[in-house]
Design a protein around this motif. Structure first.
Motif, short mmCIF file in Angstrom:
data_model
loop_
_atom_site.label_atom_id
_atom_site.label_comp_id
_atom_site.label_asym_id
_atom_site.label_seq_id
_atom_site.Cartn_x
_atom_site.Cartn_y
_atom_site.Cartn_z
N ALA A 129 21.04 29.24 -59.06
CA ALA A 129 21.08 27.74 -58.89
C ALA A 129 22.66 27.29 -58.49
O ALA A 129 23.02 26.25 -58.06
N GLN A 130 23.47 28.32 -58.47
CA GLN A 130 24.93 28.01 -58.20
C GLN A 130 25.23 27.47 -56.68
O GLN A 130 26.13 26.60 -56.44
N ALA A 131 24.32 27.77 -55.81
CA ALA A 131 24.38 27.41 -54.52
C ALA A 131 24.00 25.68 -54.58
O ALA A 131 24.66 24.99 -53.58
N ARG A 132 23.28 25.25 -55.29
CA ARG A 132 22.97 23.73 -55.46
C ARG A 132 24.32 22.95 -56.02
O ARG A 132 24.42 21.92 -55.48
N LEU A 133 25.25 23.74 -56.91
CA LEU A 133 26.39 23.27 -57.54
C LEU A 133 27.46 23.14 -56.15
O LEU A 133 28.12 22.24 -55.89
N ASP A 134 27.30 24.21 -55.43
CA ASP A 134 28.22 24.23 -54.07
C ASP A 134 27.90 23.22 -53.09
O ASP A 134 28.84 22.17 -52.83
N VAL A 136 26.48 20.04 -54.35
CA VAL A 136 27.19 18.82 -54.67
C VAL A 136 28.71 18.77 -54.73
O VAL A 136 29.15 17.59 -54.53
N VAL A 137 29.24 19.76 -54.76
CA VAL A 137 30.89 19.78 -54.78
C VAL A 137 31.31 19.25 -53.28
O VAL A 137 32.12 18.65 -53.08
N PRO A 142 35.06 16.33 -55.83
CA PRO A 142 35.69 16.02 -57.04
C PRO A 142 37.03 16.12 -57.25
O PRO A 142 37.61 17.29 -56.58
N ALA A 143 37.79 15.37 -57.93
CA ALA A 143 39.11 15.49 -58.29
C ALA A 143 39.39 16.10 -59.34
O ALA A 143 40.40 16.67 -59.71
N LEU A 204 24.74 9.60 -59.43
CA LEU A 204 23.69 10.42 -59.72
C LEU A 204 22.79 11.11 -58.63
O LEU A 204 22.41 10.38 -57.79
N LEU A 205 22.61 12.20 -58.87
CA LEU A 205 21.88 13.19 -57.88
C LEU A 205 20.45 12.92 -57.92
O LEU A 205 19.74 12.97 -59.25
N THR A 206 19.73 12.61 -56.92
CA THR A 206 18.35 12.50 -56.93
C THR A 206 17.73 13.87 -57.12
O THR A 206 18.30 14.92 -57.21
N SER A 207 16.45 13.93 -57.46
CA SER A 207 15.78 15.16 -58.02
C SER A 207 15.87 16.35 -57.07
O SER A 207 15.83 17.37 -57.16
N GLY A 208 15.75 15.93 -55.74
CA GLY A 208 15.61 17.04 -54.62
C GLY A 208 14.28 17.70 -54.42
O GLY A 208 14.16 18.83 -54.14
N SER A 209 13.43 16.98 -54.78
CA SER A 209 12.02 17.60 -54.87
C SER A 209 11.38 17.45 -53.54
O SER A 209 10.57 18.14 -53.38
#
Length: 600
Positions: A129-134, A136-137, A142-143, A204-209
């Motif tokens: 799931a770390q690609a999803r973090l990428d 978001v970043v 983020p600072a 806030l991030l939507t669910s991405g469904s």
């Protein structure tokens, strides 16, 4: 059997328009709304300085923060952010889950207008799931990034690409959270004075469904308005401070905005539950509930079902749970009637009043509450009437199933850096298009409210041209096939029959001595197939037509893959993605010669 008496239901105004649409709004005007959430913190730090605000487990007891100590620490954190030159354009990404340090960081940031971006822990903890973090970043840039434990979240801290803060830095090079707490609050008052209703508090991030997650720009006005609305519908929230024992994640609007701010605005106490309705963790939830008697109980239906089982067998837990309880609040899905009735019966057995069992409706974009069922009902599915200040626009079809749209001060104005999706989200009158469908409980009595009727985007047509309301059918079939399924994907787009791809409840299946055999993505079990076939056949006999008649099923061997986008961090299945990736399984489902297909 008596229910909680401290309710103030408001009536609804209905306007039928020439274009066929219907407007619903509350007769009650919106009450006074706080300028920002820090006003609440200041108020309770003065009014009840020693009252418990936040608590988390520490050994056999609780680490606690009073309102006075939380305010002092939040202001120190706010001063540190100002010292780093941070403000509205320098968001803080939060990787770890619910905890006191997470809460204090959020309070400090919001106090001086620094946006926070809480994301699901899975984005760091599950490599796939770390690609999803990428993603978001790259979206929020983020600072700063925060995690409670530097070692556990090291991968996420590294991927954030900005300076890190950690309660326990380990060897990550992160700034210790203790440094923030030791900072002065110089300049904080001046910055706080500038934090107004339009200041962005959270992204806030939507669910991405249905697509990539979108960043919902959540303003102070959205959060503070929603708490005024909820308190008007549920006045007992202001008659005594709410006490909750809650696990719902703060990266989600339900746990992080609705529940957290309900406690903060009402001067209540939030005991952070480090359990979850999962087999390995639910024992911890039960332990926490045995230590603290709450006034409001929040959960998802599966959590309440597990709790009901425990309450039936533990008299001491039953007494503790119902002792002070005003309200049981479910969300995420419809509460099964047997769970609803079981909770009411157990409450009555304790000799105390039966709590209000209720739900509301809303989305990340609506802060979240837009509709609220504020009076007792006899069953699940009713989501109530508009909260004060919210106007609901209903666009009915020929069958009076209504497309739901909303407007009001608690509704989002835009997504982060996504003008296309923002434009698509609103109609030509400025109403937010939710994509949900509802029906009147009784069209002639609008005060009885609305009943949720599925997601319009999940509907599809059979090759006969018949529309299938997939979301409603899914909920119905989950009940029919219980307890052997954890979830269901409804199929039939472009075909002549409705089918089901089943995610099995392996624990329930093994408990009754059955064993699944897996091969090439599907499972077989003759005994289970016979049971499911009979359940499907009995249900099909009651069907009113091809739109509700399920004729086949297939059991999947592999759970949804978060890394491939089949399931979101919030646990929502991305049905379109899963069906696309498992097209071969759908083909097998419609092949009567395939041994894995269960056909009636």
């Amino acid at each position: 059997m008596t229910h909680t008496p401290i309710l103030a239901p408001h009536s609804v105004t209905r306007e039928d328009r020439a274009d066929g649409s219907i407007l619903l709004s509350a007769d009650a005007p919106l009450g006074e709304v706080a300028r920002n959430s820090g006003v609440w913190l200041d108020h309770w730090a003065r009014a009840t300085p020693d009252a418990v605000f936040l608590a988390e487990r520490s050994g056999t007891g609780w680490r606690q923060e009073s309102y006075a100590s939380a305010r002092q620490k939040a202001r120190a954190i706010a001063g540190w952010f100002l010292g780093q030159g941070m403000g509205a354009d320098t968001p803080v990404l939060i990787l770890s889950g619910n905890g006191i340090d997470h809460a204090l960081l959020t309070l400090g940031a919001h106090y001086v207008g620094v946006p926070t971006v809480p994301v699901a822990e899975q984005y760091t903890l599950i490599p796939a799931a770390q690609a999803r973090l990428d993603y978001v970043v790259n979206l929020i840039k983020p600072a700063r990034v925060f995690a409670a434990d530097g070692a556990t979240y090291a991968a996420g801290l590294a991927r954030a690409g900005c300076p890190a803060i950690a309660s326990r830095p380990a060897d990550t090079g992160a700034t210790p959270f203790a440094d923030l707490l030791a900072h002065s609050d110089a300049g904080v008052d001046a910055a706080f004075a500038k934090v107004g209703p339009d200041t962005i508090a959270k992204i806030l991030l939507t669910s991405g469904s249905t697509s990539d997650p979108k960043g919902v720009l959540t303003t102070q006005r959205m959060m503070t308005t929603n708490q005024t609305q909820l308190a008007q519908g549920l006045p007992f929230l202001r008659q005594r401070p709410p006490v909750i024992v809650d696990w719902l994640p703060w990266n989600h609007v339900f746990g992080g905005s609705h529940n957290f701010n309900m406690v903060l605005s009402g001067g209540g106490s939030l005991y952070i539950d480090d359990g979850k309705p999962l087999p390995a963790l639910f024992g911890r939830t039960l332990e926490n509930l045995s230590l603290v008697s709450g006034t409001v109980s929040f959960n998802v239906p599966v959590g309440f079902a597990q709790l009901l089982t425990a309450l039936r067998s533990d008299a001491a837990l039953r007494e503790s749970y119902f002792r002070d309880l005003d309200m049981i609040f479910y969300a995420g899905a419809s509460l099964p009637q047997e769970t609803w009735q079981g909770l009411e019966d157990l409450a009555a057995q304790t000799g105390r009043r039966v709590p209000l069992i209720t739900s509301s409706w809303g989305l990340t974009e609506t802060a979240p509450g837009a509709l609220l069922q504020q009076v007792p009902t006899k069953g699940a599915g009713i989501v109530g009437v508009p909260l004060p200040g919210v106007t609901v626009k209903l666009v009915p079809d020929a069958d009076m199933r209504c497309d739901v749209r909303v407007s009001g001060p608690s509704i989002m104005q835009s997504y982060l850096n996504n003008p296309t999706k923002t434009a698509e989200a609103f109609d030509d009158e400025g109403f937010f298009i939710t994509g949900d469908a509802m029906r009147f409980v009784d069209p002639d009595v609008p005060n009885l409210g609305l009943r949720f009727d599925g997601r319009i985007s999940e509907d599809f047509k059979l090759m006969t041209g018949t529309w299938v309301q997939a979301a409603n059918l899914r909920l119905e079939m989950l009940g029919v096939l219980a307890p052997y399924v954890t979830d269901i994907i409804v199929t039939g787009q472009g075909r002549d029959q409705i089918g089901l791809l089943i995610l099995p409840n392996r624990a329930a299946i093994e408990k009754v001595g059955m064993t699944l055999q897996s091969e090439a993505g599907a499972c077989t079990c003759t005994a289970l197939a016979d049971i499911l076939r009979e359940q499907l056949r009995a249900k099909a006999a009651q069907a009113t037509g091809s739109a509700t008649r399920v004729t086949r099923a297939l059991i999947l061997s592999d759970p949804p893959d978060m890394g491939e986008g089949e399931v979101t961090a919030k646990g929502n299945i991305n049905f379109a993605k899963l069906l696309a990736r498992r097209a071969a399984m759908v083909d097998r489902l419609y092949d009567d010669a395939d041994p894995a297909t269960i056909a009636i």
